[in-house]
Every structure is written in structure tokens, then in C-alpha cells.
Design a protein around this motif. Sequence first.
Motif, mmCIF file in Angstrom:
data_model
loop_
_atom_site.group_PDB
_atom_site.id
_atom_site.type_symbol
_atom_site.label_atom_id
_atom_site.label_comp_id
_atom_site.label_asym_id
_atom_site.label_seq_id
_atom_site.Cartn_x
_atom_site.Cartn_y
_atom_site.Cartn_z
ATOM 1 N N THR A 25 19.843 46.411 37.056
ATOM 2 C CA THR A 25 18.804 46.078 36.081
ATOM 3 C C THR A 25 17.724 47.164 36.043
ATOM 4 N N ALA A 28 15.108 47.581 33.171
ATOM 5 C CA ALA A 28 13.867 46.805 33.090
ATOM 6 C C ALA A 28 12.631 47.703 33.172
ATOM 7 N N GLU A 52 20.726 38.102 34.797
ATOM 8 C CA GLU A 52 20.237 39.093 35.747
ATOM 9 C C GLU A 52 18.860 39.626 35.363
ATOM 10 N N MET A 53 18.577 39.715 34.062
ATOM 11 C CA MET A 53 17.271 40.242 33.651
ATOM 12 C C MET A 53 16.155 39.229 33.867
ATOM 13 N N ALA A 56 14.832 40.306 37.085
ATOM 14 C CA ALA A 56 14.350 41.683 37.191
ATOM 15 C C ALA A 56 12.824 41.675 37.091
#
Length: 329
Positions: A25, A28, A52-53, A56
Motif C-alpha cells: 500500500t 497511500a 488493504e487501503m 493504510a
Amino acid sequence: MKPFIITIDTEGDNLWGRHAGAPGTRNAEYIPRFQDLCDEFGFKPTYLTNWEMAHAQPFVHMARAAIAEDRAEVGCHIHAWDSPPQVARTADDHRHHPYLIEYPDQVMRAKVAGHTQLLEDTFGCKMVSHRAGRWAMDERYARLLLEHGYTVDCSVTPGVSWQRQPGAPDGAGGSDYRHFPEQPYYMDPDNIARPARAGQRALLQVPMTTRASWIERSAPQLYRIPVLRSLAYRVAEPVHWLRLKRNNLASVLQLVQREAVRSPYLEFMIHSSEFMPGGSPYFPGAHDIEQLFADMRTLFAAIARTHHGMTLGAFAAQWQAGSSSAEAA
């Protein structure tokens, strides 16, 4: 002025590479530069965020501040192979990227519920906006979104069929949107290709700004016959998107000029990983990123003459208010 909606598929690094496991990530860290550009023009992006973000922290901190200051919105974007519960759909889900609509109903329900809860807990606000991972939507999915309080989706890509893009090897490919409406409409939960009936509870669909070429509309088979495909592409791409790639600024500006007249809004999209060198196949190097930002500045300046920024959720609320006023009249 008409609304300009910016949607960002906010997801891990270079998913085109089909990672063996969960992607990184790092992108980000590159998103704030894009937010600064939007702020400069008074545009309000909608970050459609995957699993997943949402973990982040550089993105989470930036997005929380932008939401608090009404400079952006966070919405939902589910990649079925990443979002818990982890239920294998294929021999290697990270390689095949199966569509959420290829999972059993109970798995779909659990993934939508879990992802929605994560986003609401992380960003401290109700989720109302959504785009399906890999653009795949069906009636079951639309009904699940309604159950969880979503008001608007932007998964439809008019003129585009994703059926030739495989998910699970035993599946039928993605959604076919070639005959879906091009303008906003409340989707019939029993048939998302058609508008809902009056008084029916439904999800607002805000299709991507796309325009099929005259060849795609009149003789689409030319793009599908190998011996003719190259010639057809030289004449015109099958579908033009409000989406920047390398060396397509001129055609995107032409699309904006046409759609600014015929459509009640413009909708731009990009992936968050495209802001990072090497984060996508489209912008592999630092020079490519600089050119992307230069092109976005030119594009945004052109759009700002006729449009004002609006998040996807705000557009849905405005559309609902307008529909209610029209019904009352």
C-alpha cells in the motif's frame, strides 16, 4: 454549473501484476498530492476504498481530515479475493481475482457486511457510495447494498462488456453493460439494467462517463475479429472513457466537450496506485507521473469552466431531492 464527480478506486499497489499475496500500500503516500490538486480546483473526490487501503495509515489520516473538512468522501470498493471472510473461490484467488458476484450468496453477504463495518469504524461516517471491484454488479449485490444503507453505486460502464475478462476460470466473466442506461437511474432490484418502478426502494446508479464509438455501436464485431481489430482501433477506440492514460488527453478533452452538453454530470475515474511510479502499467516511471499530473491539471482546468465539484454521495442526495420535488409537482 453541472456536477463533476471524481472517483478513485483506492486500492493496493499494481494489482495488474496479480500478486501472490496481499499487495503493498505504498501508493497511500502519493494520494495527498492528488487531494491537493483537487483542493486547488474546489473538487471533492470520492475515494472508493478496498480492504488493504482501509488499513493504510497515511491514507486513513489524510481521508479522515478531508472528510471532516468536507473536501472528500470515502466509499466502498470490495475486492472479493482480499476482503474477509477468506473463502477460496478458485485454486489461487490472488491470481484469478474472482468477481464478488461469483461467490455464494452467504459469502457475498458476509463480505459486504464486514467491509462496510470496517470502513465505517475506520473513517467514522456512514458509507453511502459504492463501486464494485472489477466493475461486476448483479441484482443480489444491489439488494445487499440497499440492506446496508448505501444510496448510490457507480459500477455501470455504458457501452462496455467485461464478459471477456475472466474471474473464476469456471465463471462467465464480468458484467455486460452495453445496453444499460447512460444517465443516472434508480436500478430495479429485480433487473439492474432497467429503471425501478415508481415508489420502489432502489439504488441510484451513476454510470461512468463513457461513450462508445460509432463502430462499437454499429459493428462491434469488427473489434472482436482478430484480422480486423487493429484496423478498427486505428479508426477509433471502441469506448472512450473520462479516464487519463498516456497520450490520450486530447481525446479525453473531446469527450468532455461532448458530454458536458448531453449529460447532467461528468464522472472521472482513476486508481490510487496510478499516482505512484511503478504502481500501474499505465504510468511506470516518475516522468510518466509528472505527465499524468500535468494532464490532470489541464483537464481539471477545462472542466472547472462548466462544472463544480461534488462527491458521489452528495450527487445522490441532490438527485433524490430533485426527484422528490418533481414527484411532488
